[in-house]
Design a protein around this motif. Sequence first.
Motif, PDB file in Angstrom:
ATOM      1  N   SER A  25      -8.192  -9.630 -10.773  1.00  0.00           N
ATOM      2  CA  SER A  25      -7.699 -10.626  -9.829  1.00  0.00           C
ATOM      3  C   SER A  25      -6.811 -11.627 -10.560  1.00  0.00           C
ATOM      4  CB  SER A  25      -8.878 -11.354  -9.198  1.00  0.00           C
ATOM      5  OG  SER A  25      -8.412 -12.444  -8.461  1.00  0.00           O
ATOM      6  N   ARG A  26      -5.591 -11.748 -10.079  1.00  0.00           N
ATOM      7  CA  ARG A  26      -4.675 -12.711 -10.685  1.00  0.00           C
ATOM      8  C   ARG A  26      -4.021 -13.529  -9.592  1.00  0.00           C
ATOM      9  NH1 ARG A  26      -1.353  -8.526 -14.121  1.00  0.00           N
ATOM     10  NH2 ARG A  26      -1.987  -7.348 -12.307  1.00  0.00           N
ATOM     11  N   GLU A  27      -4.066 -14.810  -9.747  1.00  0.00           N
ATOM     12  CA  GLU A  27      -3.403 -15.668  -8.764  1.00  0.00           C
ATOM     13  C   GLU A  27      -1.900 -15.572  -8.965  1.00  0.00           C
ATOM     14  OE1 GLU A  27      -4.702 -17.378  -6.304  1.00  0.00           O
ATOM     15  OE2 GLU A  27      -6.756 -16.831  -6.820  1.00  0.00           O
ATOM     16  N   LEU A  28      -1.170 -15.831  -7.895  1.00  0.00           N
ATOM     17  CA  LEU A  28       0.294 -15.732  -7.989  1.00  0.00           C
ATOM     18  C   LEU A  28       0.859 -16.697  -9.013  1.00  0.00           C
ATOM     19  CD1 LEU A  28       1.563 -15.275  -4.344  1.00  0.00           C
ATOM     20  CD2 LEU A  28       1.433 -13.612  -6.176  1.00  0.00           C
ATOM     21  N   ASN A  29       0.205 -17.867  -9.147  1.00  0.00           N
ATOM     22  CA  ASN A  29       0.774 -18.831 -10.088  1.00  0.00           C
ATOM     23  C   ASN A  29       0.323 -18.600 -11.521  1.00  0.00           C
ATOM     24  OD1 ASN A  29      -1.783 -19.621  -9.567  1.00  0.00           O
ATOM     25  ND2 ASN A  29      -1.255 -21.614  -8.706  1.00  0.00           N
ATOM     26  N   THR A  30      -0.227 -17.409 -11.795  1.00  0.00           N
ATOM     27  CA  THR A  30      -0.485 -17.062 -13.192  1.00  0.00           C
ATOM     28  C   THR A  30       0.394 -15.902 -13.627  1.00  0.00           C
ATOM     29  OG1 THR A  30      -2.188 -15.465 -12.640  1.00  0.00           O
ATOM     30  CG2 THR A  30      -2.897 -17.735 -12.949  1.00  0.00           C
ATOM     31  N   LEU A  31       1.324 -15.509 -12.750  1.00  0.00           N
ATOM     32  CA  LEU A  31       2.171 -14.369 -13.074  1.00  0.00           C
ATOM     33  C   LEU A  31       3.547 -14.828 -13.539  1.00  0.00           C
ATOM     34  CD1 LEU A  31       1.562 -12.075  -9.988  1.00  0.00           C
ATOM     35  CD2 LEU A  31       0.449 -11.983 -12.189  1.00  0.00           C
ATOM     36  N   ALA A  32       4.062 -14.124 -14.528  1.00  0.00           N
ATOM     37  CA  ALA A  32       5.469 -14.303 -14.885  1.00  0.00           C
ATOM     38  C   ALA A  32       6.186 -13.087 -14.324  1.00  0.00           C
ATOM     39  CB  ALA A  32       5.634 -14.390 -16.387  1.00  0.00           C
ATOM     40  N   ILE A  33       6.755 -13.235 -13.144  1.00  0.00           N
ATOM     41  CA  ILE A  33       7.376 -12.095 -12.469  1.00  0.00           C
ATOM     42  C   ILE A  33       8.696 -11.773 -13.149  1.00  0.00           C
ATOM     43  CG2 ILE A  33       8.212 -11.216 -10.276  1.00  0.00           C
ATOM     44  CD1 ILE A  33       6.421 -13.468  -9.015  1.00  0.00           C
ATOM     45  N   VAL A  34       8.794 -10.561 -13.660  1.00  0.00           N
ATOM     46  CA  VAL A  34       9.997 -10.159 -14.394  1.00  0.00           C
ATOM     47  C   VAL A  34      10.954  -9.503 -13.410  1.00  0.00           C
ATOM     48  CG1 VAL A  34      10.854  -8.631 -16.196  1.00  0.00           C
ATOM     49  CG2 VAL A  34       8.704  -9.827 -16.509  1.00  0.00           C
ATOM     50  N   SER A  35      12.206  -9.921 -13.432  1.00  0.00           N
ATOM     51  CA  SER A  35      13.167  -9.296 -12.535  1.00  0.00           C
ATOM     52  C   SER A  35      14.082  -8.344 -13.289  1.00  0.00           C
ATOM     53  CB  SER A  35      13.985 -10.349 -11.813  1.00  0.00           C
ATOM     54  OG  SER A  35      14.945 -10.862 -12.689  1.00  0.00           O
ATOM     55  N   CYS A  36      14.097  -8.449 -14.601  1.00  0.00           N
ATOM     56  CA  CYS A  36      15.069  -7.670 -15.347  1.00  0.00           C
ATOM     57  C   CYS A  36      14.663  -7.661 -16.822  1.00  0.00           C
ATOM     58  CB  CYS A  36      16.444  -8.325 -15.176  1.00  0.00           C
ATOM     59  SG  CYS A  36      17.760  -7.399 -15.879  1.00  0.00           S
ATOM     60  N   LEU A  37      14.777  -6.485 -17.443  1.00  0.00           N
ATOM     61  CA  LEU A  37      14.437  -6.406 -18.859  1.00  0.00           C
ATOM     62  C   LEU A  37      15.626  -5.823 -19.613  1.00  0.00           C
ATOM     63  CD1 LEU A  37      10.834  -4.946 -19.249  1.00  0.00           C
ATOM     64  CD2 LEU A  37      11.617  -7.217 -19.891  1.00  0.00           C
ATOM     65  N   GLY A  38      15.944  -6.406 -20.762  1.00  0.00           N
ATOM     66  CA  GLY A  38      17.020  -5.856 -21.584  1.00  0.00           C
ATOM     67  C   GLY A  38      16.472  -5.496 -22.948  1.00  0.00           C
ATOM     68  N   ILE A  39      16.810  -4.298 -23.427  1.00  0.00           N
ATOM     69  CA  ILE A  39      16.274  -3.863 -24.716  1.00  0.00           C
ATOM     70  C   ILE A  39      17.416  -3.694 -25.713  1.00  0.00           C
ATOM     71  CG2 ILE A  39      14.937  -2.090 -25.890  1.00  0.00           C
ATOM     72  CD1 ILE A  39      13.526  -1.640 -23.239  1.00  0.00           C
ATOM     73  N   ASP A  40      17.316  -4.436 -26.800  1.00  0.00           N
ATOM     74  CA  ASP A  40      18.337  -4.410 -27.852  1.00  0.00           C
ATOM     75  C   ASP A  40      17.675  -4.086 -29.171  1.00  0.00           C
ATOM     76  OD1 ASP A  40      20.804  -5.242 -26.612  1.00  0.00           O
ATOM     77  OD2 ASP A  40      19.784  -7.146 -26.210  1.00  0.00           O
ATOM     78  N   LYS A  41      18.520  -3.756 -30.142  1.00  0.00           N
ATOM     79  CA  LYS A  41      18.003  -3.684 -31.511  1.00  0.00           C
ATOM     80  C   LYS A  41      17.948  -5.086 -32.081  1.00  0.00           C
ATOM     81  CE  LYS A  41      18.999   0.830 -33.269  1.00  0.00           C
ATOM     82  NZ  LYS A  41      19.790   1.622 -34.192  1.00  0.00           N
ATOM     83  N   ALA A  42      16.873  -5.361 -32.793  1.00  0.00           N
ATOM     84  CA  ALA A  42      16.786  -6.676 -33.413  1.00  0.00           C
ATOM     85  C   ALA A  42      17.656  -6.694 -34.661  1.00  0.00           C
ATOM     86  CB  ALA A  42      15.336  -6.984 -33.773  1.00  0.00           C
ATOM     87  N   GLU A  43      18.015  -7.886 -35.127  1.00  0.00           N
ATOM     88  CA  GLU A  43      18.848  -7.963 -36.327  1.00  0.00           C
ATOM     89  C   GLU A  43      18.093  -7.437 -37.530  1.00  0.00           C
ATOM     90  OE1 GLU A  43      20.341 -11.904 -36.620  1.00  0.00           O
ATOM     91  OE2 GLU A  43      21.403 -11.721 -34.681  1.00  0.00           O
TER      92      GLU A  43
END
Lengths: 389, 535
Positions: A25-43
């Motif tokens: 059970s998770r309340e809505l105000n405990t979620l970080a809703i992700v709309s988009c993810l970008g994957i890069d190589k780190a330096e």
Amino acid sequence: MQKNSKLLLIILIPLLIVLNGCWDSRELNTLAIVSCLGIDKAEEPGKIQITAQIIKPGEIKAPQAGGGGGGKKPYWNITTTGETVFDTIREFTHESNRKLYLPHNEALIFSQDIAREGVEKYVDFFVRDPESRRLTKVLISKGKANEIIDSETELEKIPGINISQLVDKSVATSEASDVNLQEFFTRLMSKTTAPVASVIEVSDQGKEKIARLSGTAVFKTDKLVGYLNKAETRGLLWVIDKVKSGIIVVKSPSGEGKVSLEIIRASSKITTEIKDNNEPYITVHIDEEGNLGDQMSPEDDLTISPVWRSLERSQADVIHQEVMAALKKAQELNSDIFGFGDAVHRKYPELWGEMEKQWDQYFPNLEVEVIVNAKLRRTGLIKKPPEQE
Amino acid sequence: MLRSILKKIHFWQALNQTIKRQGDNSQELSPSNLSDNIQENLKHLQTILGTSSDIVVREFNFGYEGKIEAAIIYLTGMTSSAIVNDSIIKPLMYDTRLFSSNELLVTNNIELIQKTMLSVGGVKRVSTIELLIDGCLYGDTVLLVNGSQEALVISTVGWEARSVEEPKTEGVVRGPREGFTETLGTNTALLRRKIRNPNFTFETMQIGQKTKTGVRIAYLKELVNPRLVEEVKRRLKRINTDAILESGYIEQYIEDAPFSPFQTVGNCEKPDVVAAKLLEGRVAILVDGTPMVLTIPLFFIESFQSAEDYYSRPYYASMVRSLRYLAFLITILAPAAYVALTNFHQEMIPTPLLFTMAAAKEGTPFPAVTEALGMGLIFEILREAGVRLPRPVGSAITIVGALVIGESAVSAGLIGAPMVIVVGITAISSFVVPPQADAGAILRLLFTIFAGFLGAFGMMIVLLGILIHLSSLRSFGTPYLSPLAPLSLEGLKDTFIRVPLWAMFTRPRIFSGHDPQKQEFRLMPEPPSEDSENR
């Protein structure tokens, strides 16, 4: 016996409820809703950098009359590095007080570097994790993925949604491939059919950075090997039966102007045949219907039979050229993005065992016949150009 | 389960109770006959009735030269003084003197008095004190004549009663507006006026050791299953209690599933509805002192039927009928579904909606379950206050309720606005199906708690539990979910939709087995054919 079982039931049923606790059970105000993810190589070599776009629900509300809103961005782009994808996703909890919530992720953007290296190990997490959705769009960025995520949007409040809808609306032109994670993954699993994904880049229009789609990325197994331009992309879509709409521009029969034809319906069928010399032979039938969309040429009536027929012919020619261009590019890259291999497999399962291993040799020299049957139907609300009425 | 525990408790209480109850009974009067001395009888009566101030004992003499001693006894307020004065006292005291020469009139022959002198409809001869007192307490007038071992109980019932009015519950736009009253006789007449049929039968019983409440069982002899009537009578006879003050008392003594949240005995305030149910072969129980008439057996789907469905045309009636089912589902499921979605299944919410809901949730202190339960509680309190409050104060409740629940709680950031909307919709929906409002409130609570623990999975547990429970319920031997389970295609014509009246041929087959057809086939109205026009 019966008495005991009843007693057991009395004890067990409440336990069933209580012991579960507030499971998951998770309340809505405990979620970080992700709309988009970008994957890069780190330096740092060997590491991954992920940029997540998290919705700030408090800012997204329409500004009320008495204030609020405040012109803040309704999203928060946050970047973290880690060893693996999952590790990096969890790493976010060091900076974000809420745990990333992936089911509403609209787009998954891989940078070109990642894609060239091989995308399989990065996709793994997203198809394995039950929280991640397979309807997420898969895109390849020409630059760094986090630049796309940082791009501006005017109509939508959330760039992630904007990107996803850009891909959805590409139906109008059929010049970008609408590929979601499920399709991408299916193609990745196939031995011969190669994955494709739409390409997204940042275009500098004036001061604002705006994300725009440009063509299709072509993979060989899981590695990015090249790109199709817009026309080639539509060539690909003709073959895999994904053209829904779009505009075909042809030269007018007199050769003095241009005429646009709108695609209304299209369907295609791939048939295969093994010839005597044991070479596969592919035939692609494309049926298309279009409408006359606009006329920027001096003819006073395009609907006269011979003129109309020649328009239909040039329409078919354009389609044929687009398909051949895509085929040529694919054969150059030796990447079976059309799924010809799978078509042969379906028709000749007994021969395929041998052929599969050598498909890389067969494909570049594959004989493909494209038969286009294009029709023109209506002229819109007017028949002749207005000034000549 | 509860049943077996209760049986054990009963076992412990059994001895004490039977002894106590027997003690009660021994105080009851053993039947005693009247003597032929009027003074003795009056004395006896007074020892039993005591000195209650509403008892009137009027002693008088009548007959030739006023030689016969007599007395009438009645309760003021229960009797019509006009009848007592004009139809009992006047004929006896005045008219008998006019015919002074008639020798018959000197007699104390009570039969003669009954037959020739009293101008009242209902007169009974009784010979025991008990029957006499029963009559007296019912509002009849007792006439004692010296020298006779019998007395007359003269029907003079006449008290102030509420007139037939439009009932406050079950309002209709189209249809009869009359409702039952508190008077048993009036209610009987209201039903009789709807069904003028010699088969229409009332059977009267008295229930309640102390209150002696009149109870009438009504049914149509040719339609009803005789075993159903037997069963109803058997259960009614079992009731051995002090008081029956409302039909709800009876309901709780005779229902099939006393621990179920669902009622298995119907109640209704409108004669047309009760008449319709009687005509389907059901049994009605009328109780003196209440306008609520019980109908037996009850189906679950009857709660979703309204009298007006049958009075208005079928399309709209069917639509409204389906809406009621929807509203019932909303009222039991909406808060639970909201809690389950926001706490467990956020991925099921469309993305833009999720943003809106998350925005509303932002900054509110309580978990969604607490919000739902709290708002539900506040609503129930407001509703209860609204029902009990004197009318002039009612508007205060509305204002405070609307302000506290609606505006302030949201703007203070205590509760998210969507929750207020959900609870509001739930509250309104609960009034769409009034017969199931009680059960609905309990189910809603159950659903919400389970949804808070287990999400949609928990809701499913409750839903299946309720379905199993419902399908095992019976109302006087009839499956409660009929005609859905067991399925009856005929019955479905009047379940989720209401087909035109001319297409409903049968009564509920499940309890009217021997004569289910209620009308001709082919009653569909048609325009006159061309042949007949030409004629």
